[in-house]
Design a protein around this motif. Structure first.
Motif, PDB file in Angstrom:
ATOM      1  N   LEU A 164       0.295   4.835  17.155  1.00  6.96           N
ATOM      2  CA  LEU A 164       0.079   5.232  15.760  1.00  6.96           C
ATOM      3  C   LEU A 164      -1.368   5.682  15.545  1.00  6.96           C
ATOM      4  CD1 LEU A 164       2.016   2.351  13.951  1.00  6.96           C
ATOM      5  CD2 LEU A 164       2.775   4.718  14.268  1.00  6.96           C
ATOM      6  N   CYS A 165      -2.317   4.998  16.178  1.00  5.19           N
ATOM      7  CA  CYS A 165      -3.725   5.360  16.027  1.00  5.19           C
ATOM      8  C   CYS A 165      -4.025   6.730  16.633  1.00  5.19           C
ATOM      9  CB  CYS A 165      -4.617   4.310  16.686  1.00  5.19           C
ATOM     10  SG  CYS A 165      -4.690   2.730  15.807  1.00  5.19           S
ATOM     11  N   ALA A 166      -3.341   7.070  17.720  1.00  3.63           N
ATOM     12  CA  ALA A 166      -3.636   8.317  18.440  1.00  3.63           C
ATOM     13  C   ALA A 166      -2.783   9.493  17.982  1.00  3.63           C
ATOM     14  CB  ALA A 166      -3.439   8.096  19.944  1.00  3.63           C
ATOM     15  N   GLY A 195       0.859  -1.175   0.000  1.00  2.00           N
ATOM     16  CA  GLY A 195       0.000   0.000   0.000  1.00  2.00           C
ATOM     17  C   GLY A 195       0.898   1.229   0.000  1.00  2.00           C
ATOM     18  N   ARG A 196       0.302   2.406   0.021  1.00  2.62           N
ATOM     19  CA  ARG A 196       1.090   3.641  -0.045  1.00  2.62           C
ATOM     20  C   ARG A 196       1.730   3.913   1.323  1.00  2.62           C
ATOM     21  NH1 ARG A 196       0.447   9.381   0.060  1.00  2.62           N
ATOM     22  NH2 ARG A 196       1.747  10.373  -1.546  1.00  2.62           N
ATOM     23  N   THR A 197       3.055   4.074   1.319  1.00  8.23           N
ATOM     24  CA  THR A 197       3.797   4.230   2.563  1.00  8.23           C
ATOM     25  C   THR A 197       4.481   5.579   2.640  1.00  8.23           C
ATOM     26  OG1 THR A 197       5.944   3.408   1.795  1.00  8.23           O
ATOM     27  CG2 THR A 197       4.297   1.746   2.401  1.00  8.23           C
ATOM     28  N   ILE A 198       5.069   5.842   3.784  1.00 14.03           N
ATOM     29  CA  ILE A 198       5.804   7.080   4.024  1.00 14.03           C
ATOM     30  C   ILE A 198       6.952   7.257   3.036  1.00 14.03           C
ATOM     31  CG2 ILE A 198       7.333   5.995   5.717  1.00 14.03           C
ATOM     32  CD1 ILE A 198       7.242   8.588   7.316  1.00 14.03           C
ATOM     33  N   LEU A 199       7.498   6.146   2.520  1.00 17.06           N
ATOM     34  CA  LEU A 199       8.621   6.232   1.589  1.00 17.06           C
ATOM     35  C   LEU A 199       8.227   6.882   0.267  1.00 17.06           C
ATOM     36  CD1 LEU A 199      10.353   2.762   2.082  1.00 17.06           C
ATOM     37  CD2 LEU A 199      10.941   4.961   3.118  1.00 17.06           C
ATOM     38  N   GLU A 242      -5.758   2.667   6.617  1.00 17.42           N
ATOM     39  CA  GLU A 242      -4.945   2.109   5.533  1.00 17.42           C
ATOM     40  C   GLU A 242      -3.486   2.537   5.662  1.00 17.42           C
ATOM     41  OE1 GLU A 242      -3.622   0.090   2.280  1.00 17.42           O
ATOM     42  OE2 GLU A 242      -5.573  -0.122   3.260  1.00 17.42           O
ATOM     43  N   GLU A 243      -3.245   3.776   6.064  1.00 16.77           N
ATOM     44  CA  GLU A 243      -1.874   4.260   6.227  1.00 16.77           C
ATOM     45  C   GLU A 243      -1.175   3.549   7.379  1.00 16.77           C
ATOM     46  OE1 GLU A 243      -2.256   8.843   4.516  1.00 16.77           O
ATOM     47  OE2 GLU A 243      -2.776   8.402   6.602  1.00 16.77           O
ATOM     48  N   ILE A 244      -1.902   3.293   8.467  1.00 14.72           N
ATOM     49  CA  ILE A 244      -1.310   2.563   9.589  1.00 14.72           C
ATOM     50  C   ILE A 244      -0.995   1.132   9.173  1.00 14.72           C
ATOM     51  CG2 ILE A 244      -1.745   1.647  11.901  1.00 14.72           C
ATOM     52  CD1 ILE A 244      -3.379   4.182  12.456  1.00 14.72           C
ATOM     53  N   LYS A 245      -1.930   0.497   8.462  1.00 14.09           N
ATOM     54  CA  LYS A 245      -1.684  -0.867   7.980  1.00 14.09           C
ATOM     55  C   LYS A 245      -0.461  -0.909   7.078  1.00 14.09           C
ATOM     56  CE  LYS A 245      -2.963  -2.289   4.299  1.00 14.09           C
ATOM     57  NZ  LYS A 245      -2.294  -2.463   2.967  1.00 14.09           N
ATOM     58  N   ALA A 246      -0.333   0.066   6.148  1.00  8.98           N
ATOM     59  CA  ALA A 246       0.807   0.111   5.231  1.00  8.98           C
ATOM     60  C   ALA A 246       2.110   0.316   5.997  1.00  8.98           C
ATOM     61  CB  ALA A 246       0.617   1.215   4.195  1.00  8.98           C
ATOM     62  N   PHE A 247       2.067   1.175   7.029  1.00 12.07           N
ATOM     63  CA  PHE A 247       3.280   1.404   7.822  1.00 12.07           C
ATOM     64  C   PHE A 247       3.682   0.132   8.570  1.00 12.07           C
ATOM     65  CE2 PHE A 247       5.499   2.562  11.718  1.00 12.07           C
ATOM     66  CZ  PHE A 247       6.574   3.261  11.187  1.00 12.07           C
ATOM     67  N   CYS A 248       2.706  -0.587   9.113  1.00 13.92           N
ATOM     68  CA  CYS A 248       3.007  -1.836   9.820  1.00 13.92           C
ATOM     69  C   CYS A 248       3.603  -2.863   8.866  1.00 13.92           C
ATOM     70  CB  CYS A 248       1.753  -2.386  10.487  1.00 13.92           C
ATOM     71  SG  CYS A 248       1.140  -1.401  11.867  1.00 13.92           S
ATOM     72  N   SER A 249       3.091  -2.925   7.643  1.00 13.09           N
ATOM     73  CA  SER A 249       3.637  -3.841   6.642  1.00 13.09           C
ATOM     74  C   SER A 249       5.074  -3.459   6.304  1.00 13.09           C
ATOM     75  CB  SER A 249       2.757  -3.800   5.384  1.00 13.09           C
ATOM     76  OG  SER A 249       3.252  -4.661   4.377  1.00 13.09           O
ATOM     77  N   MET A 260      -5.039  -6.949   9.901  1.00 11.76           N
ATOM     78  CA  MET A 260      -4.684  -5.733  10.612  1.00 11.76           C
ATOM     79  C   MET A 260      -5.812  -4.720  10.721  1.00 11.76           C
ATOM     80  SD  MET A 260      -1.642  -5.837  11.907  1.00 11.76           S
ATOM     81  CE  MET A 260      -1.684  -4.113  12.395  1.00 11.76           C
ATOM     82  N   ILE A 261      -6.590  -4.511   9.657  1.00 15.32           N
ATOM     83  CA  ILE A 261      -7.581  -3.418   9.670  1.00 15.32           C
ATOM     84  C   ILE A 261      -8.574  -3.551  10.819  1.00 15.32           C
ATOM     85  CG2 ILE A 261      -9.466  -2.341   8.390  1.00 15.32           C
ATOM     86  CD1 ILE A 261      -6.731  -1.513   7.369  1.00 15.32           C
ATOM     87  N   PRO A 262      -9.167  -4.730  11.077  1.00 15.55           N
ATOM     88  CA  PRO A 262     -10.087  -4.826  12.231  1.00 15.55           C
ATOM     89  C   PRO A 262      -9.391  -4.531  13.560  1.00 15.55           C
ATOM     90  CG  PRO A 262     -10.388  -6.693  10.740  1.00 15.55           C
ATOM     91  CD  PRO A 262      -9.146  -5.983  10.294  1.00 15.55           C
ATOM     92  N   ILE A 263      -8.125  -4.938  13.702  1.00 19.28           N
ATOM     93  CA  ILE A 263      -7.396  -4.675  14.946  1.00 19.28           C
ATOM     94  C   ILE A 263      -7.143  -3.183  15.099  1.00 19.28           C
ATOM     95  CG2 ILE A 263      -5.214  -5.054  16.168  1.00 19.28           C
ATOM     96  CD1 ILE A 263      -5.138  -7.848  14.940  1.00 19.28           C
TER      97      ILE A 263
END
Length: 403
Positions: free
Chosen positions: A207-209, A72-76, A220-227, A188-191
């Motif tokens: 990350l959520c807060a 997904g789209r990441t910080i990079l 989606e951004e949090i999921k991408a960062f975790c990946s 990840m998304i449900p968690i």
């Protein structure tokens, strides 16, 4: 200069077996190569790779096709204010007091648990028993996810790294990477949504807060960062531990120096990042024509930056083919900051946000390994490295019998 050798093919079997002689040829005779199969220019000199990391003309637009399909789209992939904001949202968890107080105990616990499990195994493969599991277990625990899912995350990590290392575009590897992306998102998304409602004292809750000027990261951004964290944080530390231990075992006098003074672990890590880095290549894309050693790279081209070659550049380091943690042309104090004089963590605005996390994991893990192995040697000779995109020993059999 008239080239004495043909330009090496970095996808050849000979290159994969031992790239370092080819790196020398590239630096001296072919500092700029067009590789038709990869559709990429290849650079190998320190100054050119440093420029590709620092100069704003070089973008990370290549990640749109290289990383986004699996992460997904990441910080990079971000630039400007968007990048600065998202980097600020995540970086506090990987440095200073947050790292020291909240996550150091997680790192120590996971290292101790793995080492306790290998104490009665002799000989033991440190790669299988420790290196490949330690950073993934740490990341899973930092995120506040169940220990029972360590194996699941290790499988996802392996699949995503195969996708990212797939320079020949094997369709089966690509398909498996796509399946992993879907499985990871479904997990990840449900968690993430639940953690927003019921935050805890973990990285995922942080990350959520996290909020800057009213802006938060999306699910989606949090999921991408975790990946991204799973692979970038796992792969570098995994391979760095294996390579660092191999380098020390091949240089017994330096191993004994580190054993006597554990503050030298950081220097051994920094020298490993120069001498045998976990990641050997990173890509960039210039937004306009740019001149490098050997010619001009057109705007929009993919440029493959060979970190493994740049780290042994004779024009930048003295005696670069020798592993020496005491060398005076590599600063240990700067090695884990954006002012580093090696290239393994990149430089500039995309300097690795997890560099201090990796340093902490290495220092804790190697320190505990040395405590658990007061005498240690190769069980069956020095292991070979493997890999082109990332590289390290795939096995590291050691025993603790007296020499």
């Amino acid at each position: 200069m008239t080239a004495l050798h043909e330009a090496p093919d970095i996808l050849s079997a000979a290159f994969a077996e031992n790239p370092y002689p080819f790196y020398r040829t590239m630096r001296k005779e072919h500092p700029l190569i067009w590789h038709e199969g990869m559709q990429s220019y290849i650079i190998s000199r320190y100054d050119d790779v440093e420029k590709a990391f620092r100069d704003p003309v070089f973008t990370s637009d290549n990640y749109d096709w290289q990383l986004e399909p699996v992460h997904g789209r990441t910080i990079l992939q971000m630039n400007g204010r968007e990048h600065a904001t998202h980097r600020a949202l995540v970086s506090s968890a990987f440095r200073g007091n947050e790292l020291e107080t909240k996550f150091l105990p997680v790192i120590e616990r996971n290292s101790r648990e793995l080492i306790d499990g290998l104490r009665d195994r002799n000989p033991v493969d440190l790669v299988e028993a420790f290196a490949t599991r330690f950073p993934i277990n740490v990341i899973v625990d930092m995120l506040g996810l169940p220990k029972s899912d360590h194996g699941k995350f290790h499988g996802w990590y392996t699949s995503i790294m195969a996708f990212l290392s797939n320079l020949t575009q094997d369709p089966d590897v690509m398909a498996e990477g796509m399946r992993t992306k879907e499985e990871f998102a479904a997990y990840m998304i449900p968690i993430i949504r639940e953690r927003r409602k019921n935050p805890g004292d973990d990285l995922l809750s942080t990350l959520c807060a996290a909020e800057i000027d009213g802006q938060r990261m999306s699910d989606e951004e949090i999921k991408a960062f975790c990946s991204l964290l799973l692979t970038a944080g796992g792969e570098t530390t995994d391979k760095a531990i294996a390579s660092l231990m191999k380098n020390l075992l091949e240089h017994p006098e330096q191993l004994e120096a580190v054993r006597a003074d554990r503050s030298l672990i950081g220097a051994a890590f920094a020298e490993t990042l120069r001498f045998s880095p976990p990641v050997h290549m990173i890509m960039r894309q210039p937004s306009e024509d740019v001149e490098l050693s050997g010619g001009v790279v057109p705007a929009g081209s993919t440029v493959t930056c060979l970190i493994g070659a740049a780290g042994r550049d004779e024009q930048h380091y003295a005696d670069p083919e020798t592993f020496d943690l005491f060398r005076d042309d590599l600063s240990t104090t700067k090695a884990f900051s954006a002012a580093a004089d090696h290239l393994a963590f990149c430089l500039g605005r995309h300097f690795c946000v997890g560099a201090m996390l990796a340093k902490t994991e290495i220092e804790v893990g190697v320190d505990m390994l040395l405590d658990a192995m007061p005498t240690v040697r190769f069980a069956d000779g020095a292991p070979a490295e493997a890999g082109v995109f990332t590289r390290a020993p795939t096995q590291l059999w050691i025993d603790r019998a007296p020499a």
